[in-house]
Enzyme design. Structure first.
Site, mmCIF file in Angstrom:
data_model
loop_
_atom_site.group_PDB
_atom_site.id
_atom_site.type_symbol
_atom_site.label_atom_id
_atom_site.label_comp_id
_atom_site.label_asym_id
_atom_site.label_seq_id
_atom_site.Cartn_x
_atom_site.Cartn_y
_atom_site.Cartn_z
ATOM 1 N N HIS A 2 -7.611 -1.056 6.844
ATOM 2 C CA HIS A 2 -7.796 -2.349 7.514
ATOM 3 C C HIS A 2 -8.457 -3.308 6.530
ATOM 4 O O HIS A 2 -9.355 -2.904 5.781
ATOM 5 C CB HIS A 2 -8.674 -2.174 8.757
ATOM 6 C CG HIS A 2 -8.851 -3.437 9.542
ATOM 7 N ND1 HIS A 2 -7.877 -3.929 10.378
ATOM 8 C CD2 HIS A 2 -9.890 -4.313 9.611
ATOM 9 C CE1 HIS A 2 -8.300 -5.049 10.929
ATOM 10 N NE2 HIS A 2 -9.519 -5.308 10.475
ATOM 11 N N LEU A 32 1.735 -2.290 12.614
ATOM 12 C CA LEU A 32 1.076 -3.149 13.593
ATOM 13 C C LEU A 32 1.130 -2.638 15.028
ATOM 14 O O LEU A 32 0.529 -3.241 15.913
ATOM 15 C CB LEU A 32 1.679 -4.560 13.523
ATOM 16 C CG LEU A 32 1.583 -5.242 12.153
ATOM 17 C CD1 LEU A 32 2.150 -6.655 12.227
ATOM 18 C CD2 LEU A 32 0.144 -5.264 11.654
ATOM 19 N N ASN A 50 -5.752 5.097 8.400
ATOM 20 C CA ASN A 50 -5.306 3.708 8.411
ATOM 21 C C ASN A 50 -6.157 2.930 7.418
ATOM 22 O O ASN A 50 -7.281 3.327 7.092
ATOM 23 C CB ASN A 50 -5.472 3.103 9.808
ATOM 24 C CG ASN A 50 -4.997 1.658 9.867
ATOM 25 O OD1 ASN A 50 -3.921 1.325 9.358
ATOM 26 N ND2 ASN A 50 -5.788 0.784 10.473
ATOM 27 N N ASN A 74 0.829 -1.205 0.000
ATOM 28 C CA ASN A 74 0.000 0.000 0.000
ATOM 29 C C ASN A 74 0.864 1.256 0.000
ATOM 30 O O ASN A 74 0.532 2.255 -0.648
ATOM 31 C CB ASN A 74 -0.930 0.003 1.217
ATOM 32 C CG ASN A 74 -2.221 -0.743 0.964
ATOM 33 O OD1 ASN A 74 -2.962 -0.444 0.032
ATOM 34 N ND2 ASN A 74 -2.496 -1.740 1.790
#
Length: 293
Positions: free
Chosen positions: A187, A168, A185, A90
């Site tokens: 997910h 993490l 973020n 990413n």
């Protein structure tokens, strides 16, 4: 020779020679960044507005639409710090999208923060001339920087937004407070389902399949002081097939991650995110300021 970085307490050091790779962990200096020959640009020459932008510029200025939509002939570019713990796919997608003509060309990646100095994301950053900093400091990574030093470094680099891309560690509250509504973020599930501490990587996709859920997909959300509980900004839906393995589902979700995260970052850099009165963030479309993605 190393050059002191004003205010951050960190030093900028020359990039590591590939032949010295095995010595990196021994020679790493606390909080050291890799020097870049090509410094990120704070601004880029303004191009003539596209048709929709030109019309808006004409309305605002009372002109014909030929006037620049940028003050002083330049457009401010947002400065991005990306946090990773793994391969950084990413991160790579975002970095590539910030190139000229990319979907997020209103931004520049100016730093890579990681808790794993040998991870794929850190290696890509070094090859791309992007400064790398190790955070947090721990027994296994004594050369890492403490929170206060990290914040000083981000301020020194004039970072506008922080992007987590498979990082993490829980982000410290000091960072969240220093960058309100400015930390994103991604997910790999449709939050709030299958989120929170312990849900990462293949663990997420195994749980999705085991639950019998028919759909999954990535979620881009703003970051608060807990794992995966911040406001949702964007999602993509991916079907869960009857014979899916966690690896197969993960691959399809990751494909969508690369698209939805870049689109969200572009909206962030272009100031197209608005907040409803109830605290829900929405993304304005590029072509119609009254429509939402």
């Amino acid at each position: 020779a190393a050059v002191a970085s004003p205010g951050s307490g960190l030093r900028y050091l020359p990039p590591i020679n590939p032949a010295q790779k095995r010595q990196r962990s021994r020679s790493a200096t606390a909080g050291a960044f890799a020097t870049t020959r090509r410094q990120p640009r704070a601004a880029v020459a303004c191009r003539r507005p596209h048709r929709v932008e030109a019309a808006a510029a004409a309305r605002d200025s009372g002109g014909s639409g030929d006037s620049s939509h940028c003050s002083g002939g330049v457009r401010s570019r947002k400065r991005l710090a990306v946090f990773v713990s793994g391969g950084g796919s990413n991160f790579r997608s975002i970095h590539e999208a910030t190139a000229a003509g990319g979907k997020a060309s209103s931004g520049d990646v100016v730093a890579l923060v990681t808790d794993k100095p040998g991870c794929g994301g850190a290696e890509y950053a070094r090859r791309s001339g992007i400064p790398v900093v190790l955070f947090p400091r721990s027994k296994s990574a004594p050369e890492g920087v403490p929170t206060a030093q990290l914040l000083n470094a981000l301020r020194d680099l004039r970072v506008d937004f922080v992007l987590l891309a498979a990082y993490l560690k829980l982000i410290p509250s000091e960072l969240v407070q220093a960058y309100p509504r400015s930390v994103l973020n991604i997910h790999p599930s449709l939050l709030p389902a299958f989120g929170g501490k312990g849900y990462y990587g293949l663990k997420v996709h195994k749980a999705v399949i085991a639950s019998g859920a028919r759909y999954s997909g990535p979620t881009v959300h703003f970051v608060d002081e807990q794992f995966d509980t911040g406001r949702t900004l964007a999602q993509r839906v991916v079907p869960v097939l009857a014979d899916d393995t966690p690896e197969q589902l993960a691959a399809r979700v990751l494909h969508e991650e690369h698209h939805v995260y870049v689109e969200a970052v572009a909206a962030l850099c272009e100031d197209r995110i608005v907040w409803r009165e109830d605290g829900v963030p929405l993304i304005r479309t590029q072509t119609n300021p009254d429509a939402y993605a």
